[in-house]
Every structure is written in structure tokens, then in C-alpha cells.
Design a protein around this motif. Structure first.
Motif, short mmCIF file in Angstrom:
data_model
loop_
_atom_site.label_atom_id
_atom_site.label_comp_id
_atom_site.label_asym_id
_atom_site.label_seq_id
_atom_site.Cartn_x
_atom_site.Cartn_y
_atom_site.Cartn_z
N ARG A 1 0.83 -1.20 0.00
CA ARG A 1 0.00 0.00 0.00
C ARG A 1 0.87 1.25 0.00
O ARG A 1 0.66 2.18 0.79
CB ARG A 1 -0.97 0.00 1.19
CG ARG A 1 -2.03 -1.08 1.10
CD ARG A 1 -2.89 -1.13 2.34
NE ARG A 1 -3.51 0.15 2.60
CZ ARG A 1 -3.98 0.53 3.78
NH1 ARG A 1 -3.88 -0.27 4.81
NH2 ARG A 1 -4.54 1.71 3.94
N ARG B 1 5.61 8.88 -6.70
CA ARG B 1 5.52 9.64 -7.94
C ARG B 1 6.89 10.20 -8.27
O ARG B 1 7.44 10.99 -7.51
CB ARG B 1 4.52 10.78 -7.82
CG ARG B 1 4.54 11.66 -9.09
CD ARG B 1 3.18 12.01 -9.57
NE ARG B 1 3.23 12.56 -10.90
CZ ARG B 1 2.60 13.67 -11.28
NH1 ARG B 1 1.84 14.32 -10.42
NH2 ARG B 1 2.68 14.09 -12.53
N VAL C 1 4.33 9.20 -1.69
CA VAL C 1 3.10 9.98 -1.55
C VAL C 1 2.19 9.27 -0.54
O VAL C 1 1.78 8.13 -0.76
CB VAL C 1 2.35 10.10 -2.90
CG1 VAL C 1 1.08 10.94 -2.71
CG2 VAL C 1 3.25 10.72 -3.96
N LEU D 1 -1.19 8.50 1.12
CA LEU D 1 -2.59 8.59 0.73
C LEU D 1 -3.49 8.01 1.82
O LEU D 1 -3.06 7.15 2.60
CB LEU D 1 -2.84 7.81 -0.57
CG LEU D 1 -2.07 8.24 -1.82
CD1 LEU D 1 -2.43 7.33 -2.99
CD2 LEU D 1 -2.34 9.70 -2.16
N THR D 2 -4.72 8.49 1.86
CA THR D 2 -5.71 7.87 2.73
C THR D 2 -6.09 6.52 2.13
O THR D 2 -5.80 6.22 0.97
CB THR D 2 -6.97 8.73 2.85
OG1 THR D 2 -7.64 8.77 1.58
CG2 THR D 2 -6.61 10.15 3.29
N GLN E 1 -8.32 7.09 -0.97
CA GLN E 1 -7.55 7.61 -2.09
C GLN E 1 -6.72 6.51 -2.74
O GLN E 1 -6.63 6.42 -3.97
CB GLN E 1 -6.64 8.75 -1.62
CG GLN E 1 -7.39 10.02 -1.25
CD GLN E 1 -6.53 11.00 -0.49
OE1 GLN E 1 -5.35 10.74 -0.19
NE2 GLN E 1 -7.09 12.15 -0.14
N PHE E 2 -6.12 5.67 -1.91
CA PHE E 2 -5.33 4.56 -2.45
C PHE E 2 -6.22 3.62 -3.24
O PHE E 2 -5.83 3.16 -4.34
CB PHE E 2 -4.63 3.80 -1.32
CG PHE E 2 -3.69 2.73 -1.82
CD1 PHE E 2 -2.35 3.00 -2.02
CD2 PHE E 2 -4.16 1.45 -2.10
CE1 PHE E 2 -1.49 2.03 -2.50
CE2 PHE E 2 -3.30 0.47 -2.57
CZ PHE E 2 -1.96 0.75 -2.77
N LEU F 1 -7.02 5.18 -6.60
CA LEU F 1 -5.85 5.18 -7.47
C LEU F 1 -5.55 3.78 -7.99
O LEU F 1 -5.17 3.60 -9.15
CB LEU F 1 -4.64 5.74 -6.73
CG LEU F 1 -3.36 5.88 -7.57
CD1 LEU F 1 -3.56 6.83 -8.73
CD2 LEU F 1 -2.20 6.35 -6.69
N THR G 1 -12.97 12.75 -3.68
CA THR G 1 -11.80 11.91 -3.46
C THR G 1 -10.78 12.07 -4.58
O THR G 1 -9.57 12.16 -4.33
CB THR G 1 -12.21 10.43 -3.33
OG1 THR G 1 -13.13 10.29 -2.25
CG2 THR G 1 -10.99 9.55 -3.06
N LEU H 1 -7.05 13.45 -4.27
CA LEU H 1 -5.98 12.56 -4.73
C LEU H 1 -5.06 13.30 -5.70
O LEU H 1 -3.83 13.16 -5.62
CB LEU H 1 -6.59 11.33 -5.40
CG LEU H 1 -5.65 10.31 -6.02
CD1 LEU H 1 -4.66 9.79 -4.99
CD2 LEU H 1 -6.44 9.16 -6.64
N ARG I 1 -2.73 15.43 -3.73
CA ARG I 1 -1.70 14.63 -3.05
C ARG I 1 -0.58 14.22 -4.02
O ARG I 1 0.59 14.22 -3.65
CB ARG I 1 -2.33 13.38 -2.44
CG ARG I 1 -3.18 13.63 -1.20
CD ARG I 1 -2.34 13.97 0.02
NE ARG I 1 -3.13 14.06 1.24
CZ ARG I 1 -3.27 13.08 2.12
NH1 ARG I 1 -2.67 11.93 1.92
NH2 ARG I 1 -4.01 13.25 3.20
N LEU I 2 -0.97 13.86 -5.23
CA LEU I 2 0.01 13.40 -6.21
C LEU I 2 0.83 14.55 -6.77
O LEU I 2 1.95 14.35 -7.23
CB LEU I 2 -0.69 12.66 -7.35
CG LEU I 2 -1.36 11.33 -6.95
CD1 LEU I 2 -2.17 10.77 -8.13
CD2 LEU I 2 -0.32 10.31 -6.51
#
Length: 231
Positions: free
Chosen positions: A139, A143, A148, A150-151, A154-155, A158, A193, A197, A200-201
């Protein structure tokens, strides 16, 4: 990952579902065989977790139906039937794994992730696209070599987008694959979301919005930034 939990003990089923959600695994519950067959007919699941002794069609009958459908869905039998003969008959019915009660949730999660890796044996366990490196087992997301955080949700989103390898994924499909049957189809959770996301990326935006269709991982050098800013 989305799994179907077939378990007639509601307290246990809900505990499993809630625990899996903490691991970014969406889960639906069926308390009897008829409900399980109905859910299997209308939803797409990655793995079925079956108790053998349930009301209506038994877990064994459901396993036979899954195997005969030819879809290749992995089956994990989660049951109190712990004799060697029970395990043998379970595997002969088509079970891919067998876990007896009582059990540790962590072990169930590890077994589900192992089954998911084997199910997707035709693609590498670590997926890379457009500068993204996603490790579904650990998990972890990177990038351009940068980690990164992520919650869980979000993961999960993605992971679905990366698996599509640049193909467009509709909001409805994201809702189905990254949430579960209790998600409101009219919710704006997907849009919110995806927006979070993207941030975050970081830039340039790697998730493109296809207006009126859905979202995709942008593999081009510039289009991701432009499309992402529109949605």
C-alpha cells in the motif's frame, strides 16, 4: 479490491467488513445463500469469502456456482469446519484458500491480498504508469521516486485507475470498486476523493477528467494538467 463476505453471524460479518475497510478493502455482506447469489449476479467482486454453513444454498453450493460460472473468482472458505476432511472437500469444491475460525483479521487480510495477487498474475505486483509506482501489497505509492502518503480511500481509487492502464473509468465504476453496496449512487464522494488525490500526487496533474465519462491516468506529458484542472 472488493470482496463478498458470506456469513450468517451478523456481528462477525460486520466486524470483518469494518476491519477490511480499514485496509482499503471494500466488502459487502450476505447473511444467507440466496442473498449471496443475488449479489454475485449484480455486482463484480474480486474474491468471495464463504462460510460453509449458512441458511439457504450452502457455502459449498455457492462455491460450485462460482466455479461453474467460469469467471475465475478466487474463493476463500472461512469456516469453523476445521477437520482435515473438511479442508479436503473444500478444496475439491474449488476453494483457493481455507481459513478456520477463530482467526486473526490480519491473517485474513494477508490471505486476501495473496489471492488478489495470484488472480492478477498477468500483471506485475508493483504497477507503474506515468511516473506513478503503486505497490498494492505494501500500500505504497511513489511519484517520480517521491513517496506519496494517501488515505485508504484515495489509495483504493488510485489502484482502480492504475489497473485500467490509461483507460477511462467512470465515476459509477469507481464507486462500485472502491466503495461498497452501501455507497449512495448520487454522492459526490468520487469527485471529492479524486480532487484530493490529484492534490496529493502533485503537479502536473496525472489524473485526467474526461467530461461526462469519467477519469483516467494521463500518460501524456501535458494533457493531464489541462484535463485535471477542469474536473
Amino acid at each position: 479490491m472488493r470482496v463478498l463476505i458470506v456469513e450468517d453471524e451478523l456481528f462477525m460479518a460486520e466486524a470483518i467488513r469494518d476491519g477490511l475497510r480499514l485496509e482499503a478493502i471494500a466488502a459487502d455482506i450476505a447473511g444467507d445463500g440466496d442473498t449471496a447469489l443475488e449479489l454475485l449476479s449484480i455486482n463484480s467482486y474480486d474474491i468471495a469469502v464463504l462460510d460453509r454453513d449458512i441458511p439457504g444454498p450452502s457455502g459449498d453450493e455457492i462455491a460450485e456456482r462460482i466455479v461453474s460460472s467460469g469467471g475465475g473468482m478466487p474463493i476463500l472458505m472461512l469456516t469453523a469446519a476445521d477437520r482435515l476432511d473438511d479442508k479436503q472437500s473444500g478444496f475439491e469444491l474449488g476453494a483457493d484458500d481455507y481459513l478456520t475460525k477463530p482467526f486473526e483479521l490480519r491473517e485474513l487480510v494477508l490471505r486476501l491480498r495473496a489471492l488478489d495477487r495470484r488472480r492478477a498474475h498477468n500483471r506485475p505486483p508493483v504497477r507503474e504508469i506515468a511516473g506513478l509506482r503503486l505497490d498494492p501489497f505494501r500500500r505504497e505509492v511513489y511519484r517520480d521516486g517521491r513517496y506519496v502518503g494517501l488515505t485508504r480511500k484515495q489509495f483504493a481509487v488510485l489502484e482502480v485507475l492504475v489497473a485500467a492502464e490509461g483507460g477511462v473509468v467512470s465515476a459509477e465504476e469507481l464507486l462500485e470498486r472502491a466503495w461498497d453496496e452501501n455507497a449512495d449512487p448520487f454522492t459526490n464522494a468520487v469527485r471529492i476523493t479524486v480532487s484530493a488525490l490529484r492534490k496529493r500526487l502533485g503537479e502536473p496533474w496525472v489524473i485526467a477528467t474526461v467530461p461526462g465519462v469519467g477519469y483516467r491516468i494521463d500518460t501524456g506529458p501535458d494533457a493531464g494538467r489541462e484535463a485535471g484542472e477542469r474536473g
